[in-house]
Design an enzyme around this catalytic site. Sequence first.
Site, PDB file in Angstrom:
ATOM      1  N   ARG A  30      82.235  53.852 119.514  1.00 57.50           N
ATOM      2  CA  ARG A  30      83.303  53.810 120.503  1.00 57.50           C
ATOM      3  C   ARG A  30      83.869  55.186 120.803  1.00 57.50           C
ATOM      4  O   ARG A  30      84.017  55.582 121.958  1.00 57.50           O
ATOM      5  CB  ARG A  30      84.472  52.973 119.971  1.00 57.50           C
ATOM      6  CG  ARG A  30      84.335  51.547 120.201  1.00 57.50           C
ATOM      7  CD  ARG A  30      85.180  50.781 119.195  1.00 57.50           C
ATOM      8  NE  ARG A  30      84.548  49.502 118.977  1.00 57.50           N
ATOM      9  CZ  ARG A  30      84.643  48.484 119.818  1.00 57.50           C
ATOM     10  NH1 ARG A  30      85.383  48.578 120.887  1.00 57.50           N
ATOM     11  NH2 ARG A  30      84.009  47.371 119.578  1.00 57.50           N
ATOM     12  N   THR A  31      84.218  55.900 119.740  1.00 58.98           N
ATOM     13  CA  THR A  31      84.832  57.214 119.941  1.00 58.98           C
ATOM     14  C   THR A  31      83.847  58.165 120.620  1.00 58.98           C
ATOM     15  O   THR A  31      84.208  58.910 121.519  1.00 58.98           O
ATOM     16  CB  THR A  31      85.289  57.784 118.585  1.00 58.98           C
ATOM     17  OG1 THR A  31      86.122  56.818 117.954  1.00 58.98           O
ATOM     18  CG2 THR A  31      86.061  59.071 118.755  1.00 58.98           C
ATOM     19  N   LYS A  70      70.348  69.780 106.646  1.00 57.19           N
ATOM     20  CA  LYS A  70      69.798  69.679 105.300  1.00 57.19           C
ATOM     21  C   LYS A  70      70.216  70.870 104.431  1.00 57.19           C
ATOM     22  O   LYS A  70      69.786  71.997 104.655  1.00 57.19           O
ATOM     23  CB  LYS A  70      68.278  69.588 105.363  1.00 57.19           C
ATOM     24  CG  LYS A  70      67.738  68.442 104.501  1.00 57.19           C
ATOM     25  CD  LYS A  70      66.293  68.168 104.791  1.00 57.19           C
ATOM     26  CE  LYS A  70      66.109  66.712 105.207  1.00 57.19           C
ATOM     27  NZ  LYS A  70      64.764  66.437 105.659  1.00 57.19           N
ATOM     28  N   ARG A 127      83.369  64.408 114.173  1.00 57.05           N
ATOM     29  CA  ARG A 127      83.706  63.232 113.386  1.00 57.05           C
ATOM     30  C   ARG A 127      83.002  63.425 112.050  1.00 57.05           C
ATOM     31  O   ARG A 127      81.803  63.728 112.012  1.00 57.05           O
ATOM     32  CB  ARG A 127      83.161  61.991 114.090  1.00 57.05           C
ATOM     33  CG  ARG A 127      83.206  60.750 113.242  1.00 57.05           C
ATOM     34  CD  ARG A 127      84.517  60.064 113.403  1.00 57.05           C
ATOM     35  NE  ARG A 127      84.512  58.712 112.915  1.00 57.05           N
ATOM     36  CZ  ARG A 127      85.370  57.791 113.344  1.00 57.05           C
ATOM     37  NH1 ARG A 127      86.247  58.084 114.273  1.00 57.05           N
ATOM     38  NH2 ARG A 127      85.346  56.592 112.841  1.00 57.05           N
ATOM     39  N   HIS A 152      93.174  61.374 113.174  1.00 51.85           N
ATOM     40  CA  HIS A 152      92.378  60.971 114.323  1.00 51.85           C
ATOM     41  C   HIS A 152      93.295  61.123 115.548  1.00 51.85           C
ATOM     42  O   HIS A 152      93.742  60.144 116.133  1.00 51.85           O
ATOM     43  CB  HIS A 152      91.909  59.520 114.132  1.00 51.85           C
ATOM     44  CG  HIS A 152      90.856  59.085 115.103  1.00 51.85           C
ATOM     45  ND1 HIS A 152      90.353  59.917 116.090  1.00 51.85           N
ATOM     46  CD2 HIS A 152      90.213  57.895 115.255  1.00 51.85           C
ATOM     47  CE1 HIS A 152      89.446  59.238 116.787  1.00 51.85           C
ATOM     48  NE2 HIS A 152      89.348  58.023 116.301  1.00 51.85           N
TER      49      HIS A 152
END
Lengths: 304, 154
Positions: free
Chosen positions: A56-57, A85, A106, A134
Amino acid sequence: MFKGKDIVSISDLTKEHIDRIFEVARGMIPIAKGEKKSKLLDGYILANLFFEPSTRTRLSFETAMLRLGGSILGFTNPSATSLTKGETLADTIRMIDAYSDVIVIRHPLEGAARLAAEFAEVPVINAGDGAGQHPTQTLLDIFTIVEEFGHVEGLKVTLMGDLRYGRTVHSLAVALSFLGADVHLLSPRSLKMPRHVLREMKSKPEIHEQIDEVIRDTDVFYVTRIQKERFPDPTEYIKVAGSYAITGDTVKKMKKDAIIMHPLPRVNEITPDVDSTLHARYFKQAFYGVPIRMAILALVLGVI
Amino acid sequence: MEEKVLKVQKIKNGIVIDHIPCGMALKVLKILGIEGDVGSTLTIAMHVKSKHGWKDIVKIEDRYLDDREIDKIALIAPNATVNVVEDYKVIRKHRVKVPEIVKGIVKCMNPRCITNQREPIEPEFKTISIEPIVIKCKYCGREMSGEDIVENII
Ligand SMILES: [Zn+2]
């Protein structure tokens, strides 16, 4: 006042910043709906770095950028690629910084966005870090209230459900208290608002365990999901979840102009028969995420 | 007063850390990294009567402290004084001060904090209260106080 600014925590923003974001967001609504076309961010690249999935975000930021004529690069869940990595987050950010004009991040770890902001020259927008901040969610939540009532001050806002683990309610509670709302907290005892959040709030909220204590005079219900995993005993979960759900019957006891919000996705905490009532605002609230993010992108990129 | 002379024997060169809260002397040594064989004489006086109640005193011979080490003491003994002794005389007296920014001295107690990963940053905290001492992580926002600070001294 905005060009190059990082948006890591809601507390990085003053009341003036928030007012300015809302003012710009209001002008963005026709563009967000596709009624008007814009080339405001033509030639700008947004890097969407999703170190954990949040569809969604991510889609909301992508839509915001595309509606303004900008471009996007990015990834979700980089362990599937060779990108990160063994690399430090600092190094990943230094590389992406050279490819893009604004970074959205995020990350599952708390404080990751603050670190990214320190290593990036371009502005960094926090799209959620661990149980931490957030800020774009907090802004769209407050924007929804302001668009409905014209103000936040003096409104009785009840935050309900899982106040302990619910990521969005912590910074929202703090922000609402600073904006002068009369904040009420409604949750089962085991899912109460953490003490450190209460300490950060400007005024002490009233705490409730029964929905009947607040149902008749609340202006804004902010409902969050109570997750099954929080309860070792499934029958206990069913009992608790049931007593903090909004149903067609609960709605009848509400004030005529009370609204119901939810950060989505919702499961059983708001029954579907509530969707068609005049109180439901959660889908509109989700839509507001787009103009709010458009406004933030345009402001930090300095085109407005 | 005779009793005081016995307890607080003079040292020739080194430092005397005074006004440590009662029971915290060993933690001060831990913070300073003074454990096991340190090659200098240590004198610890615990539960000493003073004007303001009970206190601990630590004396370390032939050793001096830089500001960073003194800042560390302030986190657990905010009222401590550090006396620098040369040739049996106190030549300097520092009052420790809790720094506004605590950088590279304490690590964050939140295991999910980005500062506990292999990243090229030093943990950093803002002091949000002095008595009692409370510090707040610049990255994850976790607040730490008392025993949590002592246990996470780097
Ligand atoms: Zn931390």
